[in-house]
Structures are given as structure tokens and as C-alpha cells.
Design an enzyme around this catalytic site. Structure first.
Site, PDB file in Angstrom:
ATOM      1  N   HIS A 307       0.849  -1.178   0.000  1.00 35.46           N
ATOM      2  CA  HIS A 307       0.000   0.000   0.000  1.00 35.46           C
ATOM      3  C   HIS A 307       0.886   1.228   0.000  1.00 35.46           C
ATOM      4  O   HIS A 307       1.925   1.236   0.660  1.00 35.46           O
ATOM      5  CB  HIS A 307      -0.916   0.013   1.235  1.00 35.46           C
ATOM      6  CG  HIS A 307      -2.047   0.976   1.103  1.00 35.46           C
ATOM      7  ND1 HIS A 307      -1.909   2.315   1.387  1.00 35.46           N
ATOM      8  CD2 HIS A 307      -3.313   0.798   0.684  1.00 35.46           C
ATOM      9  CE1 HIS A 307      -3.060   2.912   1.160  1.00 35.46           C
ATOM     10  NE2 HIS A 307      -3.924   2.026   0.723  1.00 35.46           N
ATOM     11  N   ASP A 365      -8.007  -5.224   0.151  1.00 32.23           N
ATOM     12  CA  ASP A 365      -8.573  -5.835  -1.048  1.00 32.23           C
ATOM     13  C   ASP A 365      -8.275  -7.320  -1.156  1.00 32.23           C
ATOM     14  O   ASP A 365      -8.995  -8.062  -1.811  1.00 32.23           O
ATOM     15  CB  ASP A 365      -8.062  -5.121  -2.298  1.00 32.23           C
ATOM     16  CG  ASP A 365      -8.712  -3.760  -2.430  1.00 32.23           C
ATOM     17  OD1 ASP A 365      -9.803  -3.608  -1.875  1.00 32.23           O
ATOM     18  OD2 ASP A 365      -8.130  -2.877  -3.061  1.00 32.23           O
TER      19      ASP A 365
HETATM   20  N1  ACO Z   1       4.473  -7.393  -5.107  1.00 33.31           N
HETATM   21  C1  ACO Z   1       5.812  -7.382  -5.201  1.00 33.31           C
HETATM   22  N2  ACO Z   1       6.612  -6.335  -4.910  1.00 33.31           N
HETATM   23  C2  ACO Z   1       5.990  -5.203  -4.526  1.00 33.31           C
HETATM   24  C3  ACO Z   1       4.582  -5.116  -4.415  1.00 33.31           C
HETATM   25  C4  ACO Z   1       3.815  -6.260  -4.708  1.00 33.31           C
HETATM   26  N3  ACO Z   1       2.472  -6.240  -4.590  1.00 33.31           N
HETATM   27  N4  ACO Z   1       4.240  -3.876  -3.995  1.00 33.31           N
HETATM   28  C5  ACO Z   1       5.384  -3.197  -3.877  1.00 33.31           C
HETATM   29  N5  ACO Z   1       6.450  -4.003  -4.182  1.00 33.31           N
HETATM   30  C6  ACO Z   1       7.881  -3.651  -4.089  1.00 33.31           C
HETATM   31  C7  ACO Z   1       8.322  -2.754  -5.231  1.00 33.31           C
HETATM   32  O1  ACO Z   1       8.796  -3.506  -6.323  1.00 33.31           O
HETATM   33  C8  ACO Z   1       9.401  -1.953  -4.561  1.00 33.31           C
HETATM   34  O2  ACO Z   1      10.559  -2.774  -4.455  1.00 33.31           O
HETATM   35  P1  ACO Z   1      12.034  -2.117  -4.520  1.00 33.31           P
HETATM   36  O3  ACO Z   1      12.106  -1.187  -3.338  1.00 33.31           O
HETATM   37  O4  ACO Z   1      12.949  -3.280  -4.435  1.00 33.31           O
HETATM   38  O5  ACO Z   1      12.093  -1.407  -5.847  1.00 33.31           O
HETATM   39  C9  ACO Z   1       8.863  -1.731  -3.145  1.00 33.31           C
HETATM   40  O6  ACO Z   1       8.034  -2.872  -2.887  1.00 33.31           O
HETATM   41  C10 ACO Z   1       8.068  -0.449  -2.940  1.00 33.31           C
HETATM   42  O7  ACO Z   1       7.010  -0.441  -3.883  1.00 33.31           O
HETATM   43  P2  ACO Z   1       6.448   0.832  -4.648  1.00 33.31           P
HETATM   44  O8  ACO Z   1       5.921   0.418  -5.967  1.00 33.31           O
HETATM   45  O9  ACO Z   1       7.476   1.918  -4.596  1.00 33.31           O
HETATM   46  O10 ACO Z   1       5.270   1.242  -3.715  1.00 33.31           O
HETATM   47  P3  ACO Z   1       4.108   2.212  -4.109  1.00 33.31           P
HETATM   48  O11 ACO Z   1       3.732   2.895  -2.850  1.00 33.31           O
HETATM   49  O12 ACO Z   1       4.440   3.065  -5.266  1.00 33.31           O
HETATM   50  O13 ACO Z   1       2.956   1.208  -4.585  1.00 33.31           O
HETATM   51  C11 ACO Z   1       1.057  -0.200  -4.597  1.00 33.31           C
HETATM   52  C12 ACO Z   1       1.898   0.804  -3.787  1.00 33.31           C
HETATM   53  C13 ACO Z   1       0.681   0.402  -5.945  1.00 33.31           C
HETATM   54  C14 ACO Z   1      -0.229  -0.485  -3.825  1.00 33.31           C
HETATM   55  C15 ACO Z   1       1.893  -1.479  -4.789  1.00 33.31           C
HETATM   56  O14 ACO Z   1       2.237  -2.029  -3.550  1.00 33.31           O
HETATM   57  C16 ACO Z   1       1.156  -2.520  -5.657  1.00 33.31           C
HETATM   58  O15 ACO Z   1       1.222  -2.455  -6.881  1.00 33.31           O
HETATM   59  N6  ACO Z   1       0.455  -3.503  -5.001  1.00 33.31           N
HETATM   60  C17 ACO Z   1      -0.331  -4.459  -5.732  1.00 33.31           C
HETATM   61  C18 ACO Z   1      -1.647  -3.862  -6.158  1.00 33.31           C
HETATM   62  C19 ACO Z   1      -2.587  -3.675  -4.995  1.00 33.31           C
HETATM   63  O16 ACO Z   1      -2.818  -4.574  -4.198  1.00 33.31           O
HETATM   64  N7  ACO Z   1      -3.196  -2.472  -4.924  1.00 33.31           N
HETATM   65  C20 ACO Z   1      -4.203  -2.168  -3.902  1.00 33.31           C
HETATM   66  C21 ACO Z   1      -3.833  -0.946  -3.142  1.00 33.31           C
HETATM   67  S1  ACO Z   1      -4.942  -0.803  -1.787  1.00 33.31           S
HETATM   68  C22 ACO Z   1      -6.310   0.012  -2.350  1.00 33.31           C
HETATM   69  O17 ACO Z   1      -6.366   0.632  -3.390  1.00 33.31           O
HETATM   70  C23 ACO Z   1      -7.506  -0.091  -1.444  1.00 33.31           C
END
Ligand code: ACO
Length: 430
Positions: A307, A365
Site C-alpha cells: 500500500h 482488497d
Molecule cells: N508485489 C511485489 N513487490 C511489490 C509489491 C507487490 N504487490 N508492492 C510493492 N512491491 C515492491 C516494489 O517492487 C518496490 O521494491 P524495490 O524497493 O525493491 O524497488 C517496493 O516494494 C516499494 O514499492 P512501490 O511500488 O514503490 O510502492 P508504491 O507505494 O508506489 O505502490 C502499490 C503501492 C501500488 C499499492 C503497490 O504495492 C502494488 O502495486 N500492489 C499491488 C496492487 C494492490 O494490491 N493495490 C491495492 C492498493 S490498496 C487500495 O487501493 C484499497
């Protein structure tokens, strides 16, 4: 002592700029950069990672501590003690209703739950297999053509009526988008049911078969609505505010919010989670998918994990996890292969160093998708249900924004990285 101003200095002869620091009632202070533009400089913050786009009295989140409050009330207390109508009243009017206010508010919302009959023609214009979110974007947007007596955004009463109409009619629109998709007749709302039960009735009843909602499932559904009702300045809410800042009518603004919510990185995650579980298929393949999620050359992400704001367990996920187990128990589904797979994936990811070190916890979710599937709600409706719950937050945030005398049209700037000025070349010389 907390600082009250900060000075921005440059590594040339430019004069330093003093910027005030503002404090809210809770949470981080913010540097007020509004005067920067006058000095010919702008800040650069794609994705708004460090930017507060507005001030708001509605929702507070502390992502490090895992806190979520609506109007100061912790989400755990609201989910435990309130129904969705009380939460909507709280979000829209700032206070929980007393008994009389609740009765009036609930009857006002029920009184608006039917759709203008000609709206059925809009539904029928869609292809039979249209995704419910596509239908929702279109039908909610079209409401401004049916209810144009309440689109004067300068008029307080008109704003209130359109907010009530949205709250009341979005469940009917969501349920009908499903009925249309499966070729069943539209079911009209029944005012004897509460908001959650009524939606379940419109989804699952047919003219030949009445539907009596199971109280445990109706309660679980109500929780989903409460937990998803608002979440401060997320992508879809910011979209609603930005669209509304130009004076656009609330139906158009909420349609824009629904479009933004649809993305898999936002509200589409619950549907994407279930699709991912179906793709994984078996507990024995979890390792392979965990490996893919960690591989930076692979675009695959574990859906339902992580998140932007919560770097601790999302408090909504903790509540939904509990509800998830209640629903699986009630329906005797703990041994269903899909649910076993989900619970095993949750366990493995919670122990894996990659997810632990990045503080990637299952989000709300992940569990709401499992609950809705167990209730017999098809994947394609998950995000539509999120939209129906979030409408409460959207209308509250839109109303707050539009009645704020300080609000101006949202107009971000950019860091231009394109060509320098160049002269036109005729086509035969290019
Ligand atoms: N699976 C694997 N790796 C992940 C995931 C994931 N679901 N989420 C984040 N990471 C990793 C990234 O690759 C990154 O790794 P790094 O530091 O080695 O480069 C690190 O964790 C940080 O991730 P960011 O993408 O910078 O985090 P951001 O805050 O931009 O993204 C998001 C948040 C979009 C929710 C992301 O975690 C994601 O895509 N999750 C999956 C989709 C999801 O479940 N979305 C629901 C959000 S909740 C809602 O809307 C109610």
C-alpha cells in the site's frame, strides 16, 4: 519546539525564500509552498509522494502506525458498532446521527434509490458482456442528463440533493450492471431492507425467486462498505476533487472517480487478486509466483499486497481478515481449494524476507476479494462494489472541496523535458 517556518536557499545569488510550516490537528506538518510560483520556481513531485493537495476534516490516516479515523473515530469502532448509513452521515455531515437523524437520513436515501426509468435505455445500449465498471462509468456520468435539477454546484441544497442521489442510486446502478451482464431482469430496490441487504437483494433476487439475505453475510457486506467508504486523498478521490475544482457537476466528477478507481493499482486490486489466485491455481505453485513477484525483470506483482500509505498492517485489512474467517466458517468453505490457496499465500508472504523488509502486508482488497467470492459475488463486480462504498467518501470530499472558499481550479505545473524551440519543416523536406 516545532519549527514554524523553513528557509529555502539556492546555490547561486537568488534570494532565500521563507516558507511557513502549517500544522493540522493530527499527523505530519506541511510546508506551505503556495508562494513559490511567484518566485518562478515550482516543486517536482510525480505521484504526489510528498505533497498534501488540500486540507480536509474528513479522514485521517497514519500509515506507519496503521491508523484510520473517519471524522476522528477509529475505523475499528465504526466497523464494530455502526451501520453504513451512520457512517455515510458521519462522512457527509461530520457527526454520527442521533436516532431521529438516522431515521430521517436512512429514509431520505431509500427514497432516492430508484432510477429514472429512462436510464434503463442507457444500460441497454451497452454490449451484453460489458464490464460492470464500464457500465458504471457511463451510467453514473449520464445521471447529469437525468437529474439536471440538482447540478447547480453553487447552490447548497442542490449539492446536497445530488450527493443523496449518488449515494442512493449507485447501489442500484451497480446491481443492474451485473443483472444486465448476466441477462437477468433488473430488480427494483426494496425499502424494507437496509442499504447492504438491499444491494444483495438487487444482485441475487429474481422476479421468480425472492432473496432473504443471510444476516452474517449482510453484516460482512456492510463491513466491506464501511471499510471502503473513504481513504483521504487517494487516486480516485483526488480525481473527484480535481474534476470538481473546475465546477463540473458531481455526477461527472464521481464518474471520473470510478474510472480512476478501476485501475489494478487501486480499486481493481480485489478483482486482480482473485484473477491471480485463479492463475496460481494450486498451493504447490505459490513459490513460483513469489519468485516472480521479487524478480525486477518481471512485471508481475503480488496483487492484494502493499500500500502506498500503510507501511504497517492496514487496519482495514485486520478487520476484513477477521470477517473473512467468519464468512468462511459460516459457509463451511475453509477447505475450498481457492480459499486454502489464499490463506497459504498470505502465510508465506507474511514470513518472506522480501515482503517483510519492504513492509508489504496483505491489504484490505486481498481479504475483501475472498469474502465477496465466498458470498457468491463474481470477480467482475468487486471493483463496482468498492465504487459503491467509496461514493460516500467521494461525495463528502467533493462537498467539502466545493464549499471551501479557498478552493481554486486544480492546475499542477510540470518540468518540461521536450524539444527546445524549433522551426517548422515542410513535409517534403522531413
Ligand atoms: N508485489 C511485489 N513487490 C511489490 C509489491 C507487490 N504487490 N508492492 C510493492 N512491491 C515492491 C516494489 O517492487 C518496490 O521494491 P524495490 O524497493 O525493491 O524497488 C517496493 O516494494 C516499494 O514499492 P512501490 O511500488 O514503490 O510502492 P508504491 O507505494 O508506489 O505502490 C502499490 C503501492 C501500488 C499499492 C503497490 O504495492 C502494488 O502495486 N500492489 C499491488 C496492487 C494492490 O494490491 N493495490 C491495492 C492498493 S490498496 C487500495 O487501493 C484499497
Amino acid at each position: 519546539m516545532k519549527p514554524t517556518k523553513v528557509t529555502l536557499t539556492f546555490d547561486n545569488d537568488n534570494a532565500p525564500i521563507e516558507l511557513p510550516i502549517l500544522s493540522g490537528s493530527l499527523g505530519s506538518d506541511v510546508i506551505d509552498i503556495r508562494s513559490l510560483g511567484k518566485h518562478g520556481v515550482f516543486t517536482y513531485d510525480p505521484g504526489f509522494l510528498s505533497t498534501a493537495s488540500c486540507s480536509s476534516d474528513i479522514t485521517f490516516i497514519d500509515g506507519d502506525e496503521g491508523l484510520l479515523y473517519y471524522r476522528g473515530y477509529p475505523i475499528e469502532q465504526l466497523a464494530e458498532h455502526c451501520d453504513f448509513m451512520e457512517v455515510c452521515h458521519l462522512l457527509m455531515h461530520g457527526e454520527l446521527p442521533d436516532k431521529e437523524q438516522k431515521k430521517q437520513f436512512t429514509s431520505l436515501i431509500s427514497g432516492h434509490s430508484m432510477l429514472h426509468d429512462q436510464l434503463t435505455n442507457i444500460f441497454r445500449g451497452f454490449r451484453r458482456d460489458a464490464h460492470p465498471m464500464a457500465v458504471m462509468v457511463g451510467v453514473v456520468g449520464s445521471m447529469s442528463a437525468f437529474y439536471h435539477d440538482s447540478i447547480d454546484v453553487t447552490d447548497k441544497l442542490s449539492r446536497e440533493v445530488s450527493a443523496y442521489r449518488l449515494l442512493a442510486k449507485v447501489p442500484t446502478i451497480a446491481a443492474w450492471s451485473y443483472k444486465y451482464n448476466i441477462g437477468e431482469p433488473f430488480m427494483y430496490p426494496q425499502n424494507r431492507f437496509n442499504y447492504a441487504e438491499n444491494f444483495m437483494h438487487m444482485m441475487f433476487a429474481t422476479p421468480c425467486e425472492a432473496y432473504e439475505p443471510n444476516p452474517i453475510l449482510a453484516k460482512a457486506f456492510e463491513r466491506i462498505l464501511i471499510l471502503h467508504a473513504d481513504h483521504e486523498q487517494n487516486a480516485s478521490t483526488s480525481t473527484v476533487r480535481l474534476a470538481g475544482s473546475s465546477g463540473a457537476n458531481p455526477f461527472a466528477c464521481v464518474a471520473a472517480g470510478i474510472a480512476s478507481l478501476w485501475g489494478p493499482a487501486h480499486g481493481g486490486a480485489n478483482e486482480a487478486t482473485l484473477k491471480m489466485l485463479e492463475e496460481i491455481g494450486d498451493v504447490s505453485r505459490i513459490g513460483e509466483y513469489i519468485k516472480r513477484a521479487k524478480d525486477k525483470t518481471d512485471s508481475f506483482r503480488l496483487m492484494g499486497f502493499g500500500h502506498r500509505v500503510y507501511k504497517n498492517m492496514d487496519p482495514r485489512a485486520a478487520i476484513m481478515r477477521h470477517t473473512c474467517h467468519q464468512v468462511l466458517d459460516e459457509l463451511g468453505l475453509h477447505n475450498d481449494p481457492m480459499f486454502k490457496l489464499a490463506l497459504e499465500l498470505e502465510k508465506i508472504a507474511l514470513e518472506d524476507e522480501y515482503f517483510v523488509s519492504r513492509r508489504l502486508y496483505p491489504n484490505v482488497d486481498f481479504y475483501s476479494g475472498i469474502v465477496m467470492r465466498a458470498m457468491g459475488i463474481p470477480n467482475c463486480m468487486f471493483t463496482a462494489i468498492f465504487a459503491l462504498a467509496r461514493t460516500a467518501g467521494w461525495v463528502a470530499q467533493w462537498s467539502e472541496m466545493i464549499s471551501d472558499p479557498e478552493v481554486r481550479i486544480g492546475r499542477p505545473r510540470q518540468l518540461y523535458t521536450g524539444s527546445q524551440r524549433r522551426d517548422f519543416v515542410p513535409i517534403e523536406l522531413r
